[in-house]
Design a protein around this motif. Sequence first.
Motif, short mmCIF file in Angstrom:
data_model
loop_
_atom_site.label_atom_id
_atom_site.label_comp_id
_atom_site.label_asym_id
_atom_site.label_seq_id
_atom_site.Cartn_x
_atom_site.Cartn_y
_atom_site.Cartn_z
N LYS A 146 -4.63 1.77 -9.00
CA LYS A 146 -5.02 2.91 -8.50
C LYS A 146 -6.29 2.86 -7.62
O LYS A 146 -7.28 2.37 -7.93
CB LYS A 146 -5.40 3.84 -9.90
N GLN A 147 -6.30 3.74 -6.41
CA GLN A 147 -7.45 3.97 -5.44
C GLN A 147 -8.11 5.08 -6.01
O GLN A 147 -7.56 6.22 -5.78
CB GLN A 147 -7.02 3.83 -4.05
N THR A 155 -9.13 9.57 1.88
CA THR A 155 -7.85 9.10 2.19
C THR A 155 -7.33 9.74 3.45
O THR A 155 -6.69 8.58 4.30
CB THR A 155 -7.07 9.62 1.28
N LYS A 184 -1.81 4.44 0.10
CA LYS A 184 -2.34 4.34 -1.38
C LYS A 184 -1.13 4.05 -2.33
O LYS A 184 -1.18 3.57 -3.29
CB LYS A 184 -2.96 5.64 -1.82
N SER A 188 -11.23 1.81 -0.37
CA SER A 188 -11.31 2.03 -1.73
C SER A 188 -12.20 1.18 -2.39
O SER A 188 -13.19 1.73 -3.13
CB SER A 188 -9.81 1.91 -2.32
N GLY A 192 -7.26 -0.19 1.61
CA GLY A 192 -7.86 -1.01 0.41
C GLY A 192 -9.16 -1.15 0.61
O GLY A 192 -9.82 -1.57 -0.34
N ASN A 202 -15.51 2.30 -4.46
CA ASN A 202 -15.71 2.18 -5.88
C ASN A 202 -17.14 1.20 -6.18
O ASN A 202 -17.83 1.36 -6.96
CB ASN A 202 -14.52 1.48 -6.54
#
Length: 98
Positions: free
Chosen positions: A24-25, A32, A18, A78, A75, A82
Amino acid sequence: MGWLWAIIVGLVLGLIAKAVLPGKQNIPLWLTALLGLIGGTLGNAAASGLGVRDTKGIDWTRHLLQLIAAVIIVGIGSAVWNAVRGNGRRPAGRDHEV
């Protein structure tokens, strides 16, 4: 004790990933750790495939492969998180659809 150690290493790898990724993740700590654990496992598999999993001294190549895999997995994870949770960025001034 092996699982506890794997979770701790996964968390550390995830947090480093991260920090390395730009932006920002917005993912929770548990995700995580899970994504870091998956990245570490994939990095170990890659190291085994390359024949560098167990070497004399510190296994720098294996650790680097674990970190690279964790960065990729965090990556991707995340972005998926989202997209599913609706935390994607919206263009400025477009708070609602007309």
